[in-house]
Enzyme design. Structure first.
Site, PDB file in Angstrom:
ATOM      1  N   ARG A 227       0.818  -1.225   0.000  1.00  0.00           N
ATOM      2  CA  ARG A 227       0.000   0.000   0.000  1.00  0.00           C
ATOM      3  C   ARG A 227       0.849   1.272   0.000  1.00  0.00           C
ATOM      4  NH1 ARG A 227      -2.742  -3.193  -1.642  1.00  0.00           N
ATOM      5  NH2 ARG A 227      -4.631  -4.106  -0.795  1.00  0.00           N
ATOM      6  N   SER A 276     -10.933  -0.314   2.566  1.00  0.00           N
ATOM      7  CA  SER A 276     -10.325  -0.823   3.799  1.00  0.00           C
ATOM      8  C   SER A 276      -9.821   0.334   4.655  1.00  0.00           C
ATOM      9  CB  SER A 276      -9.139  -1.733   3.469  1.00  0.00           C
ATOM     10  OG  SER A 276      -9.587  -2.860   2.759  1.00  0.00           O
ATOM     11  N   GLU A 346      -4.960   2.393   6.907  1.00  0.00           N
ATOM     12  CA  GLU A 346      -4.644   2.453   5.472  1.00  0.00           C
ATOM     13  C   GLU A 346      -5.075   3.815   4.940  1.00  0.00           C
ATOM     14  OE1 GLU A 346      -5.539  -0.891   2.788  1.00  0.00           O
ATOM     15  OE2 GLU A 346      -6.379   0.573   1.406  1.00  0.00           O
TER      16      GLU A 346
HETATM   17  N1  EPU Z   1     -13.043 -11.699   7.255  1.00  0.00           N
HETATM   18  C1  EPU Z   1     -13.782 -11.984   8.385  1.00  0.00           C
HETATM   19  N2  EPU Z   1     -14.667 -11.026   8.821  1.00  0.00           N
HETATM   20  C2  EPU Z   1     -14.826  -9.840   8.175  1.00  0.00           C
HETATM   21  C3  EPU Z   1     -14.084  -9.575   7.019  1.00  0.00           C
HETATM   22  C4  EPU Z   1     -13.194 -10.529   6.577  1.00  0.00           C
HETATM   23  O1  EPU Z   1     -13.628 -13.020   9.000  1.00  0.00           O
HETATM   24  O2  EPU Z   1     -15.652  -9.036   8.633  1.00  0.00           O
HETATM   25  C5  EPU Z   1     -12.111 -12.727   6.755  1.00  0.00           C
HETATM   26  C6  EPU Z   1     -12.599 -13.315   5.440  1.00  0.00           C
HETATM   27  O3  EPU Z   1     -13.482 -14.371   5.655  1.00  0.00           O
HETATM   28  C7  EPU Z   1     -11.312 -13.745   4.791  1.00  0.00           C
HETATM   29  C8  EPU Z   1     -10.298 -12.734   5.313  1.00  0.00           C
HETATM   30  O4  EPU Z   1     -10.857 -12.121   6.470  1.00  0.00           O
HETATM   31  O5  EPU Z   1     -10.955 -15.019   5.249  1.00  0.00           O
HETATM   32  C9  EPU Z   1      -9.941 -11.684   4.272  1.00  0.00           C
HETATM   33  O6  EPU Z   1     -11.105 -10.967   3.866  1.00  0.00           O
HETATM   34  P1  EPU Z   1     -11.261 -10.373   2.359  1.00  0.00           P
HETATM   35  O7  EPU Z   1     -11.146 -11.474   1.392  1.00  0.00           O
HETATM   36  O8  EPU Z   1     -12.469  -9.547   2.353  1.00  0.00           O
HETATM   37  O9  EPU Z   1      -9.981  -9.514   2.128  1.00  0.00           O
HETATM   38  P2  EPU Z   1      -9.293  -8.365   3.012  1.00  0.00           P
HETATM   39  O10 EPU Z   1      -7.922  -8.828   3.383  1.00  0.00           O
HETATM   40  O11 EPU Z   1     -10.171  -7.897   4.112  1.00  0.00           O
HETATM   41  C10 EPU Z   1      -8.135  -7.169   1.001  1.00  0.00           C
HETATM   42  C11 EPU Z   1      -7.891  -5.743   0.616  1.00  0.00           C
HETATM   43  C12 EPU Z   1      -9.115  -5.176  -0.093  1.00  0.00           C
HETATM   44  C13 EPU Z   1      -9.455  -6.053  -1.278  1.00  0.00           C
HETATM   45  C14 EPU Z   1      -9.672  -7.489  -0.790  1.00  0.00           C
HETATM   46  C15 EPU Z   1      -9.929  -8.464  -1.919  1.00  0.00           C
HETATM   47  C16 EPU Z   1      -6.402  -4.737   2.259  1.00  0.00           C
HETATM   48  C17 EPU Z   1      -6.291  -3.930   3.497  1.00  0.00           C
HETATM   49  N3  EPU Z   1      -7.630  -4.959   1.810  1.00  0.00           N
HETATM   50  O12 EPU Z   1      -9.182  -7.174   1.969  1.00  0.00           O
HETATM   51  O13 EPU Z   1      -8.751  -3.914  -0.577  1.00  0.00           O
HETATM   52  O14 EPU Z   1     -10.610  -5.582  -1.937  1.00  0.00           O
HETATM   53  O15 EPU Z   1      -8.486  -7.932  -0.116  1.00  0.00           O
HETATM   54  O16 EPU Z   1      -8.744  -8.801  -2.546  1.00  0.00           O
HETATM   55  O17 EPU Z   1      -5.394  -5.136   1.695  1.00  0.00           O
HETATM   56  C18 EPU Z   1      -8.770  -1.619  -0.007  1.00  0.00           C
HETATM   57  O18 EPU Z   1      -7.552  -1.724   0.121  1.00  0.00           O
HETATM   58  O19 EPU Z   1      -9.381  -0.526   0.161  1.00  0.00           O
HETATM   59  C19 EPU Z   1      -9.524  -2.813  -0.339  1.00  0.00           C
HETATM   60  C20 EPU Z   1     -10.842  -2.802  -0.392  1.00  0.00           C
END
Ligand code: EPU
Length: 353
Positions: A227, A276, A346
């Site tokens: 990021r 995020s 972030e």
């Molecule tokens: N999870 C939970 N509870 C929640 C949310 C997530 O248990 O309320 C678990 C999910 O089940 C999964 C894991 O956490 O096992 C990861 O969740 P997700 O796939 O939604 O991905 P993330 O790591 O939360 C990242 C990026 C997003 C991007 C998604 C999809 C960051 C900080 N965030 O989210 O990016 O859309 O992956 O690839 O890197 C952004 O940066 O603004 C953004 C939206």
């Protein structure tokens, strides 16, 4: 849209937001009884000078300059106070004019991309906020062997560019389909999703330095991190060149539909948010941690931790920036108490806190 009414912000002084010459009204003058006539004269002169400077800028940029512009109109969270001076640049020339004005007037400059990854303080932004308008929203295509090079104006919306690349059979940028904000902002944040990120597709970046000089960075000179990307302070990104592969449109459309479906299931849709809020800590996910801490659905004022995804905060109506900050502090504190993991924002906090 125009800035509203008369203002007397410290960096700009008593100028009006419409086209009439600056009008200094007694209500804007320092009235403290211990102020001498001399110091009032100095203040009056400063206000005249700032007003003249804004009028000069308006002569060149017309209604692309606004004074005391509420930034809640320009941020995806729909919160934030006003910018002293707000410039919507429609060309490289506009950017140069604005930067020169800021340098001459000693105004700090904040470049706002899509406003989707910033939290602007309720107190607003002193100095100039520079936003890149439709004139800097373009895509130019060329080829390099079996690959395509796409020169994209920094003001172009990432999601739209992603859909266009898919429509013409170019692969590599599908991940950005649901990412809010502009290409310029996506570059600064090394935005990423679903295994892709800017670092994987950027071929070169060009723009202007804070001193108004042209600057260009080829891929090898760009250092990306999670990021983030290292660029000189004050550098204004104007164009990002993407290197993409050719691929059948049908396969790309399937991939895009899968990503969209996943996003719609996992992330809140419709309500204002900043994507995020926190970076993922090494080996874990901020959303999972906030969820496991039992915080989903928590509200402060009109700001809520999404019931769908713990790392998304949604504005349910007329939230203040202070509500967002209080909710961030709460999430950080509770996650620390429960898991001894520090969540790092972030979103970029700008203005005074
Ligand atoms: N999870 C939970 N509870 C929640 C949310 C997530 O248990 O309320 C678990 C999910 O089940 C999964 C894991 O956490 O096992 C990861 O969740 P997700 O796939 O939604 O991905 P993330 O790591 O939360 C990242 C990026 C997003 C991007 C998604 C999809 C960051 C900080 N965030 O989210 O990016 O859309 O992956 O690839 O890197 C952004 O940066 O603004 C953004 C939206």
């Amino acid at each position: 849209m125009r800035g509203d009414g008369a203002v007397g912000t410290p960096g700009v002084g008593g100028v009006r937001a419409d086209e009439t010459p600056a009008i200094i009204t007694p209500v804007l003058l320092p009235t403290a009884p211990d102020r001498s006539q001399a110091s009032r004269d100095v203040r009056l002169a400063e206000m005249h000078a700032a007003g003249d400077a804004i009028d000069t800028l308006r002569l060149r940029l017309n209604d692309r300059v606004r004074v005391n512009e509420p930034l809640c109109r320009h941020t995806s969270l729909r919160v934030g106070g006003a910018a002293d001076v707000f410039v919507r640049a429609e060309s490289v020339d506009d950017v140069r004019i604005a930067l020169r004005h800021a340098a001459e007037e000693g105004l700090p400059v904040l470049v706002l991309g899509g406003g989707s990854n910033v939290l602007v303080s309720d107190r607003g932004i002193p100095g100039m906020v520079l936003s890149l308008g439709r004139g800097l929203d373009y895509v130019r295509r060329s080829t390099d062997g079996s690959e395509a090079l796409l020169a994209v104006g920094a003001g172009a919306r990432s999601g739209r560019v992603a859909r266009r690349t898919v429509a013409v059979g170019l692969s590599g940028f599908e991940f950005a389909e649901g990412i809010p904000g502009t290409i310029g902002g996506a570059l600064w944040m090394n935005a990423g999703a679903y295994g892709g990120d800017m670092a994987g597709v950027v071929d070169a970046v060009s723009g202007v330095t804070a001193e108004g000089l042209d600057g260009r960075f080829e891929r090898d000179a760009l250092q990306f991190g999670y990021r983030q990307v290292a660029l000189p302070a004050g550098f204004v990104v104007l164009e990002v060149t993407l290197r993409l592969r050719m691929m059948p449109v049908a396969a790309l459309r399937v991939r895009l539909a899968e990503l969209r479906q996943h996003r719609e299931q996992a992330q809140p849709q419709g309500s204002p948010s900043a994507g995020s809020m926190f970076k993922n800590p090494p080996g874990d996910h901020a959303g999972r941690l906030i969820d496991a801490a039992g915080l989903k659905g928590t509200r402060i004022g009109a700001m809520q931790i999404s019931e769908r995804h713990g790392n998304f905060f949604v504005n349910l109506g007329n939230a203040q920036a202070s509500d967002v900050k209080a909710l961030m502090d709460l999430a950080q504190r509770v996650v620390w108490e429960r898991f001894q993991i520090r969540l790092e924002p972030e979103v970029r906090l700008v203005g005074s806190w």
